[in-house]
Design an enzyme around this catalytic site. Structure first.
Site, mmCIF file in Angstrom:
data_model
loop_
_atom_site.group_PDB
_atom_site.id
_atom_site.type_symbol
_atom_site.label_atom_id
_atom_site.label_comp_id
_atom_site.label_asym_id
_atom_site.label_seq_id
_atom_site.Cartn_x
_atom_site.Cartn_y
_atom_site.Cartn_z
ATOM 1 N N HIS A 184 -34.013 69.394 40.737
ATOM 2 C CA HIS A 184 -34.782 69.848 41.900
ATOM 3 C C HIS A 184 -34.134 71.120 42.441
ATOM 4 O O HIS A 184 -33.070 71.060 43.055
ATOM 5 C CB HIS A 184 -34.765 68.701 42.938
ATOM 6 N N MET A 186 -28.851 73.399 45.442
ATOM 7 C CA MET A 186 -29.078 74.125 46.713
ATOM 8 C C MET A 186 -28.191 75.359 46.752
ATOM 9 O O MET A 186 -27.032 75.306 46.346
ATOM 10 C CB MET A 186 -28.740 73.218 47.897
ATOM 11 N N MET A 229 -42.026 66.387 49.489
ATOM 12 C CA MET A 229 -40.815 66.090 50.254
ATOM 13 C C MET A 229 -41.171 65.219 51.460
ATOM 14 O O MET A 229 -42.114 65.513 52.195
ATOM 15 C CB MET A 229 -40.150 67.382 50.745
ATOM 16 N N SER A 261 -30.588 60.084 43.341
ATOM 17 C CA SER A 261 -30.092 61.441 43.580
ATOM 18 C C SER A 261 -28.570 61.443 43.672
ATOM 19 O O SER A 261 -27.989 60.796 44.548
ATOM 20 C CB SER A 261 -30.679 61.997 44.877
ATOM 21 N N MET A 285 -33.697 73.849 44.951
ATOM 22 C CA MET A 285 -33.962 74.284 46.334
ATOM 23 C C MET A 285 -33.235 75.615 46.502
ATOM 24 O O MET A 285 -32.189 75.705 47.156
ATOM 25 C CB MET A 285 -33.462 73.225 47.321
ATOM 26 N N ASP A 319 -39.370 62.319 47.865
ATOM 27 C CA ASP A 319 -37.933 62.580 47.978
ATOM 28 C C ASP A 319 -37.533 62.729 49.438
ATOM 29 O O ASP A 319 -38.011 63.624 50.124
ATOM 30 C CB ASP A 319 -37.628 63.876 47.201
ATOM 31 N N ASP A 347 -29.898 67.662 42.764
ATOM 32 C CA ASP A 347 -30.323 68.578 43.825
ATOM 33 C C ASP A 347 -29.508 69.858 43.776
ATOM 34 O O ASP A 347 -28.311 69.842 44.024
ATOM 35 C CB ASP A 347 -30.147 67.897 45.192
ATOM 36 N N HIS A 351 -31.682 62.362 39.422
ATOM 37 C CA HIS A 351 -32.130 63.497 40.225
ATOM 38 C C HIS A 351 -30.940 64.372 40.608
ATOM 39 O O HIS A 351 -29.956 63.895 41.171
ATOM 40 C CB HIS A 351 -32.826 62.956 41.475
#
Ligand code: DX5
Ligand code: ZN
Length: 219
Positions: free
Chosen positions: A64, A35, A137, A6, A66, A175, A33, A31
């Site tokens: 991913h 957000m 998660m 990540s 979020m 994760d 992330d 990965h």
């Protein structure tokens, strides 16, 4: 076990360099992330960064989301170059998770669905046939460097059983708080893909990945 480092734990001023180190170290995916400060109390990167990484990194991007309303942004993330696009089961959204997963697949991208630690694994039963990846998660989403939550191994095993029964081609990803001390137990519980941020990027990713691979080799 596939490893998806990540970049949340990488140097954001040197993402291409750190991603290349991860690739050299034998990472399978990268990965990313995303957000939005709403679905989780943190803000990271968005579509332009995914697009730039897709053009400069050899690894497939495991994105991913979020964020609130993933349906609204899914197509743009797909077009930006995601290989896997994962939405959260819990995200408030303008379309159902089923429709969003279908839309992602229709764009030729693998569709992922993620559940937070408090969401029962059973909740995804009906959606599993639409998933290419289920992300369980193992910390509360929002920040890197947290501790692997107790009870996660049982949830991984439960997700494995559900996947084996309903959609064996679906990958099971984990994760949060995964490192060389617990990755083997996660693999034994049935995980196929381990996301690792701090464990890979707090140090030289090539050395870190070699250590993780040797821990897994001792399985
Ligand atoms: C947390 C993110 C993770 C995070 C993991 O919300 O989804 O991908 O980067 O970081 P570590 O491996 O440090 O727990
Ligand atoms: Zn993540």
């Amino acid at each position: 076990m596939l490893i998806s480092p990540s970049i949340l734990a990488a140097d954001f001023a040197n993402l291409a360099r750190d991603s290349a180190f991860a690739a050299e170290g034998g990472a399978d995916l990268l990965h990313v992330d995303v957000m939005d400060g709403h679905f989780v109390p943190n803000i990271t990167v968005g579509i332009p960064v995914v697009k730039s990484l897709a053009g400069s990194v050899s690894l497939p991007l495991d994105v991913h989301l979020m964020i609130d309303d993933p349906a609204r942004y899914a197509e743009e993330f797909c077009r930006a170059g995601a290989s896997i696009l994962t939405i959260h089961y819990e995200s408030p959204s303008s379309s159902s998770p089923a429709d969003t997963l279908r839309a992602i697949r229709a764009l030729g991208v693998r569709a992922g669905l993620s559940i937070k630690p408090a969401t029962p694994v059973e909740a995804v039963r009906e959606l599993l046939p639409l998933c290419d990846l289920l992300l369980v998660m193992t910390v509360e989403p929002g920040f890197g460097g947290q501790k692997f939550l107790p009870g996660s191994l049982e949830r991984i095993a439960e997700a494995r059983r559900l996947i084996d029964g309903l959609n064996p081609a679906c990958l099971l990803e984990i994760d949060g708080g995964v490192d060389e001390t617990n990755v083997t137990a996660c693999a034994e519980a049935g995980a196929d893909v381990a996301v690792m941020g701090s464990a890979v990027f707090r140090g030289d990713p090539r050395e870190r990945l070699a250590r993780i691979r040797s821990a897994l080799g001792a399985e």
